[in-house]
Design a protein around this motif. Sequence first.
Motif, PDB file in Angstrom:
ATOM      1  N   ALA A   1      69.404  60.150  74.450  1.00  0.00           N
ATOM      2  CA  ALA A   1      68.110  60.036  75.129  1.00  0.00           C
ATOM      3  C   ALA A   1      67.246  61.272  74.875  1.00  0.00           C
ATOM      4  CB  ALA A   1      68.311  59.858  76.626  1.00  0.00           C
ATOM      5  N   LYS A   2      65.965  61.037  74.727  1.00  0.00           N
ATOM      6  CA  LYS A   2      64.999  62.129  74.611  1.00  0.00           C
ATOM      7  C   LYS A   2      64.113  62.072  75.843  1.00  0.00           C
ATOM      8  CE  LYS A   2      65.050  62.048  69.612  1.00  0.00           C
ATOM      9  NZ  LYS A   2      64.303  61.755  68.393  1.00  0.00           N
ATOM     10  N   VAL A   3      64.171  63.134  76.643  1.00  0.00           N
ATOM     11  CA  VAL A   3      63.469  63.167  77.918  1.00  0.00           C
ATOM     12  C   VAL A   3      62.613  64.423  77.988  1.00  0.00           C
ATOM     13  CG1 VAL A   3      63.772  63.339  80.426  1.00  0.00           C
ATOM     14  CG2 VAL A   3      65.282  61.849  79.087  1.00  0.00           C
ATOM     15  N   ILE A   4      61.381  64.239  78.441  1.00  0.00           N
ATOM     16  CA  ILE A   4      60.479  65.364  78.689  1.00  0.00           C
ATOM     17  C   ILE A   4      60.012  65.277  80.129  1.00  0.00           C
ATOM     18  CG2 ILE A   4      58.244  66.416  78.146  1.00  0.00           C
ATOM     19  CD1 ILE A   4      58.568  65.375  75.286  1.00  0.00           C
ATOM     20  N   PHE A   5      60.114  66.384  80.848  1.00  0.00           N
ATOM     21  CA  PHE A   5      59.500  66.496  82.162  1.00  0.00           C
ATOM     22  C   PHE A   5      58.125  67.117  81.939  1.00  0.00           C
ATOM     23  CE2 PHE A   5      63.297  66.812  85.340  1.00  0.00           C
ATOM     24  CZ  PHE A   5      63.725  65.557  84.955  1.00  0.00           C
ATOM     25  N   ASP A   6      57.075  66.351  82.196  1.00  0.00           N
ATOM     26  CA  ASP A   6      55.711  66.854  82.074  1.00  0.00           C
ATOM     27  C   ASP A   6      55.305  67.394  83.444  1.00  0.00           C
ATOM     28  OD1 ASP A   6      52.906  67.146  82.080  1.00  0.00           O
ATOM     29  OD2 ASP A   6      52.715  65.684  80.466  1.00  0.00           O
ATOM     30  N   CYS A   7      55.116  68.688  83.516  1.00  0.00           N
ATOM     31  CA  CYS A   7      54.883  69.359  84.802  1.00  0.00           C
ATOM     32  C   CYS A   7      53.439  69.816  84.991  1.00  0.00           C
ATOM     33  CB  CYS A   7      55.831  70.539  84.927  1.00  0.00           C
ATOM     34  SG  CYS A   7      57.564  70.066  84.830  1.00  0.00           S
ATOM     35  N   LYS A   8      52.547  69.248  84.214  1.00  0.00           N
ATOM     36  CA  LYS A   8      51.142  69.638  84.275  1.00  0.00           C
ATOM     37  C   LYS A   8      50.582  69.535  85.690  1.00  0.00           C
ATOM     38  CE  LYS A   8      48.765  66.894  81.970  1.00  0.00           C
ATOM     39  NZ  LYS A   8      48.144  66.086  80.942  1.00  0.00           N
ATOM     40  N   GLU A   9      51.000  68.517  86.435  1.00  0.00           N
ATOM     41  CA  GLU A   9      50.484  68.280  87.784  1.00  0.00           C
ATOM     42  C   GLU A   9      51.471  68.684  88.879  1.00  0.00           C
ATOM     43  OE1 GLU A   9      47.357  67.251  88.332  1.00  0.00           O
ATOM     44  OE2 GLU A   9      47.004  67.168  86.177  1.00  0.00           O
TER      45      GLU A   9
ATOM     46  N   ASN B   1      61.133  59.455  76.590  1.00  0.00           N
ATOM     47  CA  ASN B   1      60.806  59.088  77.966  1.00  0.00           C
ATOM     48  C   ASN B   1      60.208  60.309  78.652  1.00  0.00           C
ATOM     49  OD1 ASN B   1      62.055  56.339  78.156  1.00  0.00           O
ATOM     50  ND2 ASN B   1      63.816  57.527  77.481  1.00  0.00           N
ATOM     51  N   ILE B   2      58.961  60.186  79.064  1.00  0.00           N
ATOM     52  CA  ILE B   2      58.254  61.293  79.694  1.00  0.00           C
ATOM     53  C   ILE B   2      58.169  61.022  81.189  1.00  0.00           C
ATOM     54  CG2 ILE B   2      56.073  62.552  79.828  1.00  0.00           C
ATOM     55  CD1 ILE B   2      55.670  61.727  76.858  1.00  0.00           C
ATOM     56  N   PHE B   3      58.606  61.989  81.963  1.00  0.00           N
ATOM     57  CA  PHE B   3      58.525  61.921  83.412  1.00  0.00           C
ATOM     58  C   PHE B   3      57.380  62.828  83.836  1.00  0.00           C
ATOM     59  CE2 PHE B   3      62.692  60.509  82.402  1.00  0.00           C
ATOM     60  CZ  PHE B   3      63.053  59.632  83.400  1.00  0.00           C
ATOM     61  N   ALA B   4      56.235  62.242  84.156  1.00  0.00           N
ATOM     62  CA  ALA B   4      55.069  63.002  84.593  1.00  0.00           C
ATOM     63  C   ALA B   4      55.210  63.244  86.100  1.00  0.00           C
ATOM     64  CB  ALA B   4      53.793  62.252  84.274  1.00  0.00           C
TER      65      ALA B   4
ATOM     66  N   GLU C   1      55.122  62.520  93.150  1.00  0.00           N
ATOM     67  CA  GLU C   1      55.100  61.236  92.451  1.00  0.00           C
ATOM     68  C   GLU C   1      55.666  61.450  91.051  1.00  0.00           C
ATOM     69  OE1 GLU C   1      51.830  58.108  90.660  1.00  0.00           O
ATOM     70  OE2 GLU C   1      51.248  59.413  92.312  1.00  0.00           O
ATOM     71  N   VAL C   2      56.435  60.478  90.578  1.00  0.00           N
ATOM     72  CA  VAL C   2      56.980  60.518  89.224  1.00  0.00           C
ATOM     73  C   VAL C   2      56.536  59.261  88.501  1.00  0.00           C
ATOM     74  CG1 VAL C   2      59.048  60.620  87.792  1.00  0.00           C
ATOM     75  CG2 VAL C   2      59.015  61.785  89.998  1.00  0.00           C
ATOM     76  N   LYS C   3      55.880  59.459  87.370  1.00  0.00           N
ATOM     77  CA  LYS C   3      55.447  58.340  86.540  1.00  0.00           C
ATOM     78  C   LYS C   3      56.221  58.433  85.227  1.00  0.00           C
ATOM     79  CE  LYS C   3      51.267  56.332  84.565  1.00  0.00           C
ATOM     80  NZ  LYS C   3      49.814  56.503  84.408  1.00  0.00           N
ATOM     81  N   ILE C   4      56.855  57.332  84.833  1.00  0.00           N
ATOM     82  CA  ILE C   4      57.635  57.311  83.594  1.00  0.00           C
ATOM     83  C   ILE C   4      56.789  56.678  82.502  1.00  0.00           C
ATOM     84  CG2 ILE C   4      59.744  56.546  82.475  1.00  0.00           C
ATOM     85  CD1 ILE C   4      60.965  56.396  85.356  1.00  0.00           C
ATOM     86  N   ILE C   5      56.631  57.423  81.425  1.00  0.00           N
ATOM     87  CA  ILE C   5      55.820  56.987  80.285  1.00  0.00           C
ATOM     88  C   ILE C   5      56.719  56.962  79.055  1.00  0.00           C
ATOM     89  CG2 ILE C   5      53.797  57.513  78.866  1.00  0.00           C
ATOM     90  CD1 ILE C   5      52.947  59.341  81.350  1.00  0.00           C
ATOM     91  N   LYS C   6      56.701  55.863  78.342  1.00  0.00           N
ATOM     92  CA  LYS C   6      57.495  55.722  77.118  1.00  0.00           C
ATOM     93  C   LYS C   6      56.583  55.977  75.929  1.00  0.00           C
ATOM     94  CE  LYS C   6      61.301  53.779  75.210  1.00  0.00           C
ATOM     95  NZ  LYS C   6      62.498  54.541  75.058  1.00  0.00           N
ATOM     96  N   GLU C   7      56.919  56.978  75.109  1.00  0.00           N
ATOM     97  CA  GLU C   7      56.175  57.272  73.882  1.00  0.00           C
ATOM     98  C   GLU C   7      57.169  57.233  72.729  1.00  0.00           C
ATOM     99  OE1 GLU C   7      53.921  60.897  74.024  1.00  0.00           O
ATOM    100  OE2 GLU C   7      52.642  60.173  75.654  1.00  0.00           O
TER     101      GLU C   7
END
Length: 100
Positions: free
Chosen positions: A41-49, A12-15, A2-8
């Motif tokens: 663009a500023k993009v972070i892949f959050d790979c915690k999960e 743009n964070i892709f969890a 699953e990919v959740k996009i969060i704007k901070e």
Amino acid sequence: MEVKIIKEGDVNIFAITGRVDTSTASHLEDAVNAYFTVPGAKVIFDCKEMEYISSSGLRVFLSAHKNIAMKGGEFSIRAISPQVKAVFDMTGFSKILNII
């Protein structure tokens, strides 16, 4: 997966949750394709999960890095587990990609 996009702010964070493998990598690629064309663009892949990554998943990460950098943007990866980090280290991706 699953990919959740969060704007901070302007980031743009892709969890990412689950496994990024041959059967799911295209889903991740589709989710980030829109951000390849945005200059600066500023993009972070959050790979915690994220539980696992295959060579297909690594290709998506490298493609995101290259395409975002070509448009003057920033790409980072955060919160990877030790077992996923081992894959990045073994393949040399830890030296190419910005892991925070």
